[in-house]
Write a protein that holds these residues in place. Sequence first.
Motif, mmCIF file in Angstrom:
data_model
loop_
_atom_site.group_PDB
_atom_site.id
_atom_site.type_symbol
_atom_site.label_atom_id
_atom_site.label_comp_id
_atom_site.label_asym_id
_atom_site.label_seq_id
_atom_site.Cartn_x
_atom_site.Cartn_y
_atom_site.Cartn_z
ATOM 1 N N ILE A 133 0.864 -1.184 0.000
ATOM 2 C CA ILE A 133 0.000 0.000 0.000
ATOM 3 C C ILE A 133 0.902 1.236 0.000
ATOM 4 C CG2 ILE A 133 -1.973 1.117 1.104
ATOM 5 C CD1 ILE A 133 -2.484 -1.814 0.289
ATOM 6 N N TYR A 134 0.745 2.083 -0.980
ATOM 7 C CA TYR A 134 1.577 3.261 -1.264
ATOM 8 C C TYR A 134 3.059 3.005 -0.957
ATOM 9 C CZ TYR A 134 -0.352 4.357 3.481
ATOM 10 O OH TYR A 134 -0.812 4.304 4.783
ATOM 11 N N ALA A 135 3.605 1.998 -1.649
ATOM 12 C CA ALA A 135 5.001 1.601 -1.450
ATOM 13 C C ALA A 135 5.971 2.566 -2.137
ATOM 14 C CB ALA A 135 5.227 0.195 -1.993
ATOM 15 N N TYR A 136 7.190 2.590 -1.632
ATOM 16 C CA TYR A 136 8.292 3.374 -2.214
ATOM 17 C C TYR A 136 9.173 2.397 -2.984
ATOM 18 C CZ TYR A 136 12.545 6.273 -2.370
ATOM 19 O OH TYR A 136 13.658 6.979 -2.773
ATOM 20 N N GLU A 137 9.064 2.436 -4.296
ATOM 21 C CA GLU A 137 9.714 1.422 -5.132
ATOM 22 C C GLU A 137 11.235 1.539 -5.157
ATOM 23 O OE1 GLU A 137 9.128 -0.509 -9.577
ATOM 24 O OE2 GLU A 137 8.989 1.663 -9.352
ATOM 25 N N ASN A 138 11.765 2.751 -5.057
ATOM 26 C CA ASN A 138 13.204 2.955 -5.240
ATOM 27 C C ASN A 138 14.059 2.207 -4.220
ATOM 28 O OD1 ASN A 138 12.325 4.656 -7.216
ATOM 29 N ND2 ASN A 138 13.052 6.547 -6.287
ATOM 30 N N ALA A 139 13.483 1.900 -3.059
ATOM 31 C CA ALA A 139 14.269 1.253 -2.007
ATOM 32 C C ALA A 139 14.030 -0.257 -1.924
ATOM 33 C CB ALA A 139 13.964 1.895 -0.657
ATOM 34 N N ILE A 140 13.228 -0.801 -2.828
ATOM 35 C CA ILE A 140 12.965 -2.244 -2.814
ATOM 36 C C ILE A 140 14.239 -3.000 -3.148
ATOM 37 C CG2 ILE A 140 11.743 -4.133 -3.991
ATOM 38 C CD1 ILE A 140 9.414 -2.135 -4.423
ATOM 39 N N ILE A 141 14.517 -4.067 -2.407
ATOM 40 C CA ILE A 141 15.662 -4.929 -2.715
ATOM 41 C C ILE A 141 15.154 -6.300 -3.157
ATOM 42 C CG2 ILE A 141 17.205 -3.711 -1.140
ATOM 43 C CD1 ILE A 141 16.873 -5.987 0.852
ATOM 44 N N GLY A 142 15.961 -6.972 -3.975
ATOM 45 C CA GLY A 142 15.551 -8.258 -4.525
ATOM 46 C C GLY A 142 14.891 -8.077 -5.875
ATOM 47 N N THR A 143 15.021 -9.079 -6.728
ATOM 48 C CA THR A 143 14.460 -8.983 -8.085
ATOM 49 C C THR A 143 13.787 -10.274 -8.531
ATOM 50 O OG1 THR A 143 16.608 -9.646 -9.026
ATOM 51 C CG2 THR A 143 16.173 -7.269 -8.826
ATOM 52 N N ASN A 144 13.772 -11.288 -7.679
ATOM 53 C CA ASN A 144 13.269 -12.595 -8.110
ATOM 54 C C ASN A 144 11.744 -12.667 -8.033
ATOM 55 O OD1 ASN A 144 15.905 -13.577 -8.499
ATOM 56 N ND2 ASN A 144 16.076 -14.105 -6.327
ATOM 57 N N MET A 145 11.113 -12.674 -9.199
ATOM 58 C CA MET A 145 9.667 -12.819 -9.264
ATOM 59 C C MET A 145 9.294 -14.251 -8.876
ATOM 60 S SD MET A 145 6.849 -11.109 -10.025
ATOM 61 C CE MET A 145 7.446 -9.722 -11.001
ATOM 62 N N PRO A 146 8.300 -14.442 -8.011
ATOM 63 C CA PRO A 146 7.912 -15.803 -7.626
ATOM 64 C C PRO A 146 7.526 -16.645 -8.840
ATOM 65 C CG PRO A 146 6.822 -14.183 -6.241
ATOM 66 C CD PRO A 146 7.479 -13.414 -7.352
ATOM 67 N N LYS A 147 7.906 -17.904 -8.816
ATOM 68 C CA LYS A 147 7.533 -18.819 -9.898
ATOM 69 C C LYS A 147 6.088 -19.288 -9.732
ATOM 70 C CE LYS A 147 12.272 -20.446 -10.602
ATOM 71 N NZ LYS A 147 13.201 -21.600 -10.565
ATOM 72 N N GLU A 148 5.668 -19.469 -8.469
ATOM 73 C CA GLU A 148 4.294 -19.877 -8.219
ATOM 74 C C GLU A 148 3.365 -18.675 -8.243
ATOM 75 O OE1 GLU A 148 3.752 -22.207 -4.743
ATOM 76 O OE2 GLU A 148 5.347 -23.634 -5.243
ATOM 77 N N LYS A 149 2.118 -18.913 -8.596
ATOM 78 C CA LYS A 149 1.117 -17.849 -8.643
ATOM 79 C C LYS A 149 1.051 -17.132 -7.299
ATOM 80 C CE LYS A 149 -3.312 -18.566 -8.130
ATOM 81 N NZ LYS A 149 -4.733 -18.962 -8.311
ATOM 82 N N THR A 150 1.270 -15.823 -7.326
ATOM 83 C CA THR A 150 1.278 -15.021 -6.107
ATOM 84 C C THR A 150 0.452 -13.757 -6.348
ATOM 85 O OG1 THR A 150 3.513 -15.839 -5.606
ATOM 86 C CG2 THR A 150 2.742 -13.925 -4.360
ATOM 87 N N PRO A 151 -0.805 -13.750 -5.952
ATOM 88 C CA PRO A 151 -1.660 -12.581 -6.180
ATOM 89 C C PRO A 151 -1.136 -11.335 -5.456
ATOM 90 C CG PRO A 151 -2.974 -14.506 -5.615
ATOM 91 C CD PRO A 151 -1.542 -14.857 -5.325
ATOM 92 N N ILE A 152 -1.360 -10.178 -6.090
ATOM 93 C CA ILE A 152 -0.931 -8.911 -5.498
ATOM 94 C C ILE A 152 -2.081 -7.907 -5.550
ATOM 95 C CG2 ILE A 152 -0.003 -7.946 -7.646
ATOM 96 C CD1 ILE A 152 2.262 -6.709 -5.963
ATOM 97 N N PHE A 153 -2.241 -7.149 -4.457
ATOM 98 C CA PHE A 153 -3.204 -6.055 -4.365
ATOM 99 C C PHE A 153 -2.412 -4.790 -4.102
ATOM 100 C CE2 PHE A 153 -5.735 -3.117 -1.861
ATOM 101 C CZ PHE A 153 -6.992 -3.130 -2.445
ATOM 102 N N VAL A 154 -2.574 -3.789 -4.954
ATOM 103 C CA VAL A 154 -1.801 -2.544 -4.849
ATOM 104 C C VAL A 154 -2.769 -1.372 -4.681
ATOM 105 C CG1 VAL A 154 -0.027 -1.110 -5.932
ATOM 106 C CG2 VAL A 154 -0.122 -3.570 -6.446
ATOM 107 N N ALA A 155 -2.466 -0.458 -3.765
ATOM 108 C CA ALA A 155 -3.330 0.706 -3.559
ATOM 109 C C ALA A 155 -2.496 1.942 -3.261
ATOM 110 C CB ALA A 155 -4.317 0.453 -2.415
ATOM 111 N N VAL A 156 -2.980 3.095 -3.762
ATOM 112 C CA VAL A 156 -2.268 4.363 -3.582
ATOM 113 C C VAL A 156 -3.238 5.496 -3.892
ATOM 114 C CG1 VAL A 156 -1.452 4.549 -5.981
ATOM 115 C CG2 VAL A 156 -0.065 5.524 -4.125
ATOM 116 N N ALA A 157 -2.927 6.696 -3.422
ATOM 117 C CA ALA A 157 -3.715 7.884 -3.768
ATOM 118 C C ALA A 157 -2.994 8.666 -4.855
ATOM 119 C CB ALA A 157 -3.926 8.761 -2.540
#
Length: 289
Positions: free
Chosen positions: A201-225
């Motif tokens: 929820i209203y994440a700051y992308e520039n500081a995210i670490i790691g790049t490995n996208m999950p191989k198994e289905k992993t649903p995501i819910f994203v929210a921001v103003a």
Amino acid sequence: MKTLLTILSLMGVLLSANAQKQIFLYEGRPKGSENWNWDEAISDKNVFNTKVVYNVSRPSITAYIPENPNGTAIVIAPGGAFHTLSIDSEGIDVAKWLNARGITAFVLKYRVARSFTDDPVKELMGKMQNFKTLDEENAPVIPLATEDGMNAVKYVREHASEYKLDSKKIGFMGFSAGGTLTMSVVYSADDARRPNFVAPIYAYENAIIGTNMPKEKTPIFVAVAADDQLGFMPHSINIFKKWFDAKHPAELHIYEKGGHGFGMRKTNTSSEGWIENFGNWLKMQGYLK
């Protein structure tokens, strides 16, 4: 005697609803912060008049247990620019909402940068004038916080039967820095410590670490103003697009108004509806009945 039994039964129901249990994720000071000799504290006298936790040196999760668990669990990471944790609006209040719907919640206190006064919010506001400098200060802390988040998932999964949980229905959600942590956890974790679904929820992308996208289905819910004062709206779009392009179930909500840090606060804007939207999404994904 019958009346006494009735009273004791009612007390048991009251105690079981929203029962809380704090669990430390490590014995003593964890690796990477062995020399941190400051202690966790709480401040509620700040410009935002909100309760924040700071100087976390012993990471923990507090379990909020519903009366009738439905098998789903969510680890909640409050935000605060990796310096503080907005423990109510972005933690406990969310946990209580989830509990009312049968979801077991674990509010995470992860390691954050040290504050040197009893007004950590005032300290932080000065630093947020320059994100480059703040990012540099936070850089050594984020991997530690990510380790805390992954170990929180591991604990919940290993103790699933104890909490009446389905080990394949463990989610991770977070707000602002907690959203950054959410994505760092899901990109960095091995199978044992990776959540089954995520909600930044209203994440700051520039500081995210790691790049490995999950191989198994992993649903995501994203929210921001859209009117996020820190300019994080495009960050949520980028996160959503990466997930969508990877063909994972993905949902994005952009509210016209709400600003940054709306959490569970009353804002008199459409962003107040994010938690209901999240609940509907959880139902669609099979995590809530």
